[in-house]
Design a protein around this motif. Structure first.
Motif, PDB file in Angstrom:
ATOM      1  N   VAL A 240     -11.470  -9.784  11.685  1.00 50.94           N
ATOM      2  CA  VAL A 240     -11.355  -9.776  10.213  1.00 50.94           C
ATOM      3  C   VAL A 240      -9.938  -9.360   9.818  1.00 50.94           C
ATOM      4  CG1 VAL A 240     -12.115  -8.586   8.111  1.00 50.94           C
ATOM      5  CG2 VAL A 240     -13.805  -9.387   9.766  1.00 50.94           C
ATOM      6  N   ASN A 241      -9.431  -8.338  10.480  1.00 52.07           N
ATOM      7  CA  ASN A 241      -8.086  -7.845  10.176  1.00 52.07           C
ATOM      8  C   ASN A 241      -7.022  -8.867  10.595  1.00 52.07           C
ATOM      9  OD1 ASN A 241      -5.860  -5.282  10.975  1.00 52.07           O
ATOM     10  ND2 ASN A 241      -6.786  -5.485   8.953  1.00 52.07           N
ATOM     11  N   GLU A 242      -7.203  -9.523  11.725  1.00 49.29           N
ATOM     12  CA  GLU A 242      -6.245 -10.537  12.180  1.00 49.29           C
ATOM     13  C   GLU A 242      -6.226 -11.727  11.217  1.00 49.29           C
ATOM     14  OE1 GLU A 242      -4.254  -9.502  14.220  1.00 49.29           O
ATOM     15  OE2 GLU A 242      -5.190  -8.481  15.887  1.00 49.29           O
ATOM     16  N   GLN A 243      -7.385 -12.085  10.682  1.00 53.11           N
ATOM     17  CA  GLN A 243      -7.432 -13.170   9.706  1.00 53.11           C
ATOM     18  C   GLN A 243      -6.696 -12.777   8.425  1.00 53.11           C
ATOM     19  OE1 GLN A 243     -11.712 -13.762   9.695  1.00 53.11           O
ATOM     20  NE2 GLN A 243     -11.532 -15.518  11.048  1.00 53.11           N
ATOM     21  N   GLU A 244      -6.815 -11.517   8.030  1.00 47.79           N
ATOM     22  CA  GLU A 244      -6.045 -11.031   6.876  1.00 47.79           C
ATOM     23  C   GLU A 244      -4.552 -11.098   7.166  1.00 47.79           C
ATOM     24  OE1 GLU A 244      -7.518  -7.062   6.252  1.00 47.79           O
ATOM     25  OE2 GLU A 244      -9.442  -7.779   5.472  1.00 47.79           O
ATOM     26  N   HIS A 245      -4.151 -10.735   8.378  1.00 45.92           N
ATOM     27  CA  HIS A 245      -2.742 -10.807   8.761  1.00 45.92           C
ATOM     28  C   HIS A 245      -2.241 -12.248   8.703  1.00 45.92           C
ATOM     29  CE1 HIS A 245      -2.837  -6.866  11.356  1.00 45.92           C
ATOM     30  NE2 HIS A 245      -3.059  -6.648  10.079  1.00 45.92           N
ATOM     31  N   ALA A 246      -3.050 -13.184   9.208  1.00 46.06           N
ATOM     32  CA  ALA A 246      -2.658 -14.596   9.183  1.00 46.06           C
ATOM     33  C   ALA A 246      -2.479 -15.071   7.741  1.00 46.06           C
ATOM     34  CB  ALA A 246      -3.698 -15.444   9.914  1.00 46.06           C
ATOM     35  N   THR A 247      -3.382 -14.668   6.879  1.00 40.72           N
ATOM     36  CA  THR A 247      -3.269 -15.043   5.462  1.00 40.72           C
ATOM     37  C   THR A 247      -2.011 -14.444   4.850  1.00 40.72           C
ATOM     38  OG1 THR A 247      -5.673 -15.232   5.250  1.00 40.72           O
ATOM     39  CG2 THR A 247      -4.419 -14.928   3.204  1.00 40.72           C
ATOM     40  N   ASP A 248      -1.733 -13.180   5.157  1.00 43.37           N
ATOM     41  CA  ASP A 248      -0.510 -12.539   4.655  1.00 43.37           C
ATOM     42  C   ASP A 248       0.729 -13.288   5.121  1.00 43.37           C
ATOM     43  OD1 ASP A 248      -2.097 -10.551   3.529  1.00 43.37           O
ATOM     44  OD2 ASP A 248      -1.665  -9.070   5.092  1.00 43.37           O
ATOM     45  N   MET A 249       0.770 -13.653   6.398  1.00 42.69           N
ATOM     46  CA  MET A 249       1.936 -14.354   6.938  1.00 42.69           C
ATOM     47  C   MET A 249       2.059 -15.748   6.330  1.00 42.69           C
ATOM     48  SD  MET A 249       3.632 -12.318   8.886  1.00 42.69           S
ATOM     49  CE  MET A 249       3.106 -10.958   7.831  1.00 42.69           C
ATOM     50  N   GLN A 250       0.921 -16.414   6.125  1.00 40.27           N
ATOM     51  CA  GLN A 250       0.946 -17.744   5.494  1.00 40.27           C
ATOM     52  C   GLN A 250       1.479 -17.640   4.064  1.00 40.27           C
ATOM     53  OE1 GLN A 250       0.245 -20.874   6.828  1.00 40.27           O
ATOM     54  NE2 GLN A 250       1.246 -21.468   4.935  1.00 40.27           N
ATOM     55  N   ASP A 251       1.036 -16.624   3.336  1.00 36.68           N
ATOM     56  CA  ASP A 251       1.520 -16.416   1.960  1.00 36.68           C
ATOM     57  C   ASP A 251       3.020 -16.139   1.947  1.00 36.68           C
ATOM     58  OD1 ASP A 251      -1.089 -16.775   1.093  1.00 36.68           O
ATOM     59  OD2 ASP A 251      -1.448 -14.638   0.698  1.00 36.68           O
ATOM     60  N   LEU A 252       3.485 -15.288   2.864  1.00 38.37           N
ATOM     61  CA  LEU A 252       4.918 -14.989   2.939  1.00 38.37           C
ATOM     62  C   LEU A 252       5.717 -16.232   3.322  1.00 38.37           C
ATOM     63  CD1 LEU A 252       4.943 -11.522   4.751  1.00 38.37           C
ATOM     64  CD2 LEU A 252       5.646 -11.988   2.389  1.00 38.37           C
ATOM     65  N   LEU A 253       5.211 -16.995   4.271  1.00 38.85           N
ATOM     66  CA  LEU A 253       5.897 -18.203   4.711  1.00 38.85           C
ATOM     67  C   LEU A 253       6.013 -19.202   3.567  1.00 38.85           C
ATOM     68  CD1 LEU A 253       7.196 -19.634   7.127  1.00 38.85           C
ATOM     69  CD2 LEU A 253       4.929 -20.561   7.679  1.00 38.85           C
ATOM     70  N   THR A 254       4.923 -19.405   2.850  1.00 34.49           N
ATOM     71  CA  THR A 254       4.930 -20.331   1.718  1.00 34.49           C
ATOM     72  C   THR A 254       5.931 -19.878   0.653  1.00 34.49           C
ATOM     73  OG1 THR A 254       2.616 -20.925   2.129  1.00 34.49           O
ATOM     74  CG2 THR A 254       3.477 -21.386  -0.065  1.00 34.49           C
ATOM     75  N   ALA A 255       5.908 -18.601   0.340  1.00 35.83           N
ATOM     76  CA  ALA A 255       6.821 -18.070  -0.686  1.00 35.83           C
ATOM     77  C   ALA A 255       8.273 -18.203  -0.261  1.00 35.83           C
ATOM     78  CB  ALA A 255       6.496 -16.607  -0.976  1.00 35.83           C
ATOM     79  N   HIS A 256       8.575 -17.930   0.994  1.00 36.47           N
ATOM     80  CA  HIS A 256       9.961 -17.968   1.460  1.00 36.47           C
ATOM     81  C   HIS A 256      10.458 -19.373   1.735  1.00 36.47           C
ATOM     82  CE1 HIS A 256       9.507 -13.654   1.648  1.00 36.47           C
ATOM     83  NE2 HIS A 256      10.824 -13.604   1.713  1.00 36.47           N
ATOM     84  N   GLU A 257       9.545 -20.284   2.081  1.00 41.09           N
ATOM     85  CA  GLU A 257       9.978 -21.682   2.272  1.00 41.09           C
ATOM     86  C   GLU A 257      10.254 -22.356   0.934  1.00 41.09           C
ATOM     87  OE1 GLU A 257       8.136 -23.007   6.552  1.00 41.09           O
ATOM     88  OE2 GLU A 257       6.895 -23.355   4.792  1.00 41.09           O
ATOM     89  N   LYS A 258       9.521 -21.953  -0.095  1.00 40.21           N
ATOM     90  CA  LYS A 258       9.756 -22.498  -1.437  1.00 40.21           C
ATOM     91  C   LYS A 258      11.067 -21.995  -2.011  1.00 40.21           C
ATOM     92  CE  LYS A 258       5.015 -23.348  -2.856  1.00 40.21           C
ATOM     93  NZ  LYS A 258       3.935 -22.973  -3.743  1.00 40.21           N
ATOM     94  N   ASN A 259      11.405 -20.743  -1.683  1.00 45.50           N
ATOM     95  CA  ASN A 259      12.611 -20.117  -2.208  1.00 45.50           C
ATOM     96  C   ASN A 259      13.304 -19.360  -1.064  1.00 45.50           C
ATOM     97  OD1 ASN A 259      14.625 -19.009  -3.711  1.00 45.50           O
ATOM     98  ND2 ASN A 259      13.293 -17.801  -5.040  1.00 45.50           N
ATOM     99  N   PRO A 260      14.017 -20.102  -0.176  1.00 49.02           N
ATOM    100  CA  PRO A 260      14.592 -19.464   1.005  1.00 49.02           C
ATOM    101  C   PRO A 260      15.647 -18.414   0.707  1.00 49.02           C
ATOM    102  CG  PRO A 260      15.227 -21.796   0.861  1.00 49.02           C
ATOM    103  CD  PRO A 260      14.261 -21.525  -0.241  1.00 49.02           C
ATOM    104  N   LYS A 261      16.174 -18.373  -0.491  1.00 51.84           N
ATOM    105  CA  LYS A 261      17.191 -17.372  -0.833  1.00 51.84           C
ATOM    106  C   LYS A 261      16.563 -16.027  -1.174  1.00 51.84           C
ATOM    107  CE  LYS A 261      20.612 -20.645  -2.339  1.00 51.84           C
ATOM    108  NZ  LYS A 261      21.523 -21.065  -3.368  1.00 51.84           N
ATOM    109  N   ARG A 262      15.250 -15.976  -1.224  1.00 50.09           N
ATOM    110  CA  ARG A 262      14.543 -14.729  -1.525  1.00 50.09           C
ATOM    111  C   ARG A 262      14.833 -13.695  -0.513  1.00 50.09           C
ATOM    112  NH1 ARG A 262       8.631 -14.728  -2.486  1.00 50.09           N
ATOM    113  NH2 ARG A 262       9.160 -12.770  -3.290  1.00 50.09           N
TER     114      ARG A 262
END
Length: 185
Positions: free
Chosen positions: A163-185
């Motif tokens: 359950v915790n690893e799935q939360e980590h994967a979701t967190d990393m996916q959210d961060l990846l999406t946010a940073h790929e959309k705006n790489p200067k962040r």
């Protein structure tokens, strides 16, 4: 046997007598249906995986840089602490089953399901952590099916970690999406 309105499949006297037999085996009772030696071996791999995750997240938290790295560093730190909690739980379970947790750094990478990969950029770090979390999720789902009813304590522990690893994967996916959309962040 019925006791205070509850149906028990085993007589309490029989449970008490069985508990007194083979007390040197600690938590491994006659009711344990798994193979303790095999379970310990499997958990040594889980332990190595969690150690590698602690090391990777810690390294990323220390080395991440860039305009918006502070929030990502905080996320990496949080995940490192949670992975350390998993590491400790797995080590405790190995000990309960009569094994000795293998914390030896020699051979750690070969015992771990995930890899220790340092990303060159913040996005690379996030991506590598997401890949590692996906590996852990797949591996732990397999282990849950493997342990099933043979070793419910180990299965429940792995389910909680999953359950915790799935939360980590979701967190990393959210961060990846946010940073790929705006790489200067």
């Amino acid at each position: 046997m019925i006791n205070n309105g509850h149906l028990f499949l085993t007589d309490v006297r029989e449970l008490r007598a069985r508990a007194r037999m083979n007390i040197e085996k600690g938590a491994v009772t006659a009711a344990y249906q798994g193979d303790a030696t095999q379970t310990i071996e499997i958990l040594q791999s889980v332990l190595a995986t969690e150690i590698v995750c602690v090391l990777r997240y810690t390294m990323n938290a220390v080395t991440a840089s860039g305009l918006s790295s502070q929030s990502v560093k905080a996320e990496f730190d949080e995940h490192a602490k949670e992975e350390q909690t998993h590491m400790r739980a797995v080590a405790e379970r190995i000990s309960q089953l009569g094994g000795k947790p293998n914390f030896n750094p020699e051979g750690l990478a070969t015992r771990s399901a995930s890899e220790y990969t340092e990303g060159a950029t913040l996005i690379d770090m996030i991506r590598e952590n997401l890949i590692a979390e996906r590996i852990a999720c797949d591996h732990y789902q397999e282990l849950i099916r493997f342990f099933a009813d043979k070793d419910s304590a180990t299965r429940v522990m792995i389910e909680g970690i999953l359950v915790n690893e799935q939360e980590h994967a979701t967190d990393m996916q959210d961060l990846l999406t946010a940073h790929e959309k705006n790489p200067k962040r």
